[in-house]
Design a protein around this motif. Structure first.
Motif, PDB file in Angstrom:
ATOM      1  N   ASP A 102       0.794  -1.228   0.000  1.00 43.41           N
ATOM      2  CA  ASP A 102       0.000   0.000   0.000  1.00 43.41           C
ATOM      3  C   ASP A 102       0.831   1.285   0.000  1.00 43.41           C
ATOM      4  O   ASP A 102       0.281   2.365  -0.142  1.00 43.41           O
ATOM      5  N   ARG A 103       2.135   1.173   0.178  1.00 48.50           N
ATOM      6  CA  ARG A 103       2.979   2.369   0.200  1.00 48.50           C
ATOM      7  C   ARG A 103       4.370   1.998  -0.301  1.00 48.50           C
ATOM      8  O   ARG A 103       4.770   0.845  -0.206  1.00 48.50           O
ATOM      9  N   PRO A 104       5.111   2.976  -0.819  1.00 48.88           N
ATOM     10  CA  PRO A 104       6.446   2.669  -1.345  1.00 48.88           C
ATOM     11  C   PRO A 104       7.398   2.148  -0.268  1.00 48.88           C
ATOM     12  O   PRO A 104       8.228   1.295  -0.536  1.00 48.88           O
ATOM     13  N   ASP A 105       7.306   2.677   0.926  1.00 48.94           N
ATOM     14  CA  ASP A 105       8.118   2.206   2.050  1.00 48.94           C
ATOM     15  C   ASP A 105       7.189   1.342   2.900  1.00 48.94           C
ATOM     16  O   ASP A 105       6.461   1.841   3.755  1.00 48.94           O
ATOM     17  N   ALA A 106       7.208   0.046   2.658  1.00 46.58           N
ATOM     18  CA  ALA A 106       6.215  -0.875   3.236  1.00 46.58           C
ATOM     19  C   ALA A 106       6.066  -0.724   4.748  1.00 46.58           C
ATOM     20  O   ALA A 106       4.955  -0.642   5.264  1.00 46.58           O
ATOM     21  N   VAL A 107       7.175  -0.708   5.452  1.00 46.99           N
ATOM     22  CA  VAL A 107       7.150  -0.510   6.903  1.00 46.99           C
ATOM     23  C   VAL A 107       8.028   0.706   7.184  1.00 46.99           C
ATOM     24  O   VAL A 107       9.253   0.591   7.313  1.00 46.99           O
ATOM     25  N   PRO A 108       7.414   1.880   7.295  1.00 47.64           N
ATOM     26  CA  PRO A 108       8.180   3.109   7.498  1.00 47.64           C
ATOM     27  C   PRO A 108       9.017   3.066   8.786  1.00 47.64           C
ATOM     28  O   PRO A 108       8.642   2.417   9.765  1.00 47.64           O
ATOM     29  N   ASP A 109      10.133   3.771   8.763  1.00 47.86           N
ATOM     30  CA  ASP A 109      11.005   3.824   9.941  1.00 47.86           C
ATOM     31  C   ASP A 109      10.237   4.249  11.191  1.00 47.86           C
ATOM     32  O   ASP A 109      10.491   3.729  12.275  1.00 47.86           O
ATOM     33  N   GLN A 110       9.312   5.171  11.048  1.00 45.88           N
ATOM     34  CA  GLN A 110       8.550   5.642  12.205  1.00 45.88           C
ATOM     35  C   GLN A 110       7.800   4.488  12.863  1.00 45.88           C
ATOM     36  O   GLN A 110       7.793   4.352  14.081  1.00 45.88           O
ATOM     37  N   VAL A 111       7.184   3.634  12.074  1.00 48.32           N
ATOM     38  CA  VAL A 111       6.449   2.479  12.612  1.00 48.32           C
ATOM     39  C   VAL A 111       7.432   1.490  13.243  1.00 48.32           C
ATOM     40  O   VAL A 111       7.225   1.005  14.356  1.00 48.32           O
ATOM     41  N   TRP A 112       8.511   1.185  12.518  1.00 48.73           N
ATOM     42  CA  TRP A 112       9.503   0.240  13.020  1.00 48.73           C
ATOM     43  C   TRP A 112      10.146   0.750  14.311  1.00 48.73           C
ATOM     44  O   TRP A 112      10.293   0.000  15.276  1.00 48.73           O
ATOM     45  N   ASP A 113      10.539   2.021  14.332  1.00 47.54           N
ATOM     46  CA  ASP A 113      11.247   2.578  15.495  1.00 47.54           C
ATOM     47  C   ASP A 113      10.379   2.557  16.746  1.00 47.54           C
ATOM     48  O   ASP A 113      10.871   2.285  17.839  1.00 47.54           O
ATOM     49  N   VAL A 114       9.111   2.840  16.595  1.00 47.03           N
ATOM     50  CA  VAL A 114       8.207   2.789  17.752  1.00 47.03           C
ATOM     51  C   VAL A 114       8.081   1.350  18.246  1.00 47.03           C
ATOM     52  O   VAL A 114       8.142   1.088  19.449  1.00 47.03           O
TER      53      VAL A 114
END
Length: 151
Positions: A102-114
């Motif tokens: 659904d997005r170019p960055d499948a798992v954004p850093d913001q989601v991963w970092d949290v």
């Protein structure tokens, strides 16, 4: 109401269901909170429209201590006060991993970092495996129109 197209594919291939169940057992044996895993399973299954897994996830979440409010509102977890920061991190990761395309960055850093702030590598591994196995079950059940409550 639609009917099943065929039995669950994992039941038709010898050893397949046992292998899937073995992954679930390994995840449960990590010690990650069962409620958190069940809420993640429920959310991914809602996204994927998997009736049996939504029903099973709701049941498991309640079995592991989720409140009725949490179970009923998990699809709107961002707009409710009923989830801990850890649960929110797991649900955000669940949505990103389930919606990879659904997005170019499948798992954004913001989601991963949290998520990485709340879970160590072993816990993240368990959560990612839980999301992956849930998506596998969803992708077996939804196209074959498996029915909730039929087991």
């Amino acid at each position: 109401m639609s009917t099943e197209r065929m039995p669950n594919p994992a039941m038709l291939i010898p050893g397949a269901m046992e292998a899937l169940v073995a992954v679930n057992t390994a995840i449960a044996d990590t010690g990650v909170d069962g409620k958190l895993l069940a809420l993640s399973h429920l959310r991914a299954s809602q996204i994927n429209g998997c009736g049996p897994c939504v029903a099973g996830g709701a049941h498991q979440a309640q079995h592991h201590g989720a409140t009725a409010q949490q179970v009923h509102a998990v699809a709107a977890w961002r707009e409710t006060p009923w989830f801990s920061d850890e649960e929110r991190a797991a649900l955000a990761l669940t949505e990103a991993v389930t919606r990879l395309a659904d997005r170019p960055d499948a798992v954004p850093d913001q989601v991963w970092d949290v998520a990485a702030k709340h879970f160590d590598h072993k816990e993240l591994a368990a959560l990612l495996l839980n999301i992956a196995i849930t998506n596998a079950f969803n992708r077996l059940n939804a196209p074959t129109r498996q029915q909730a409550g039929k087991w």
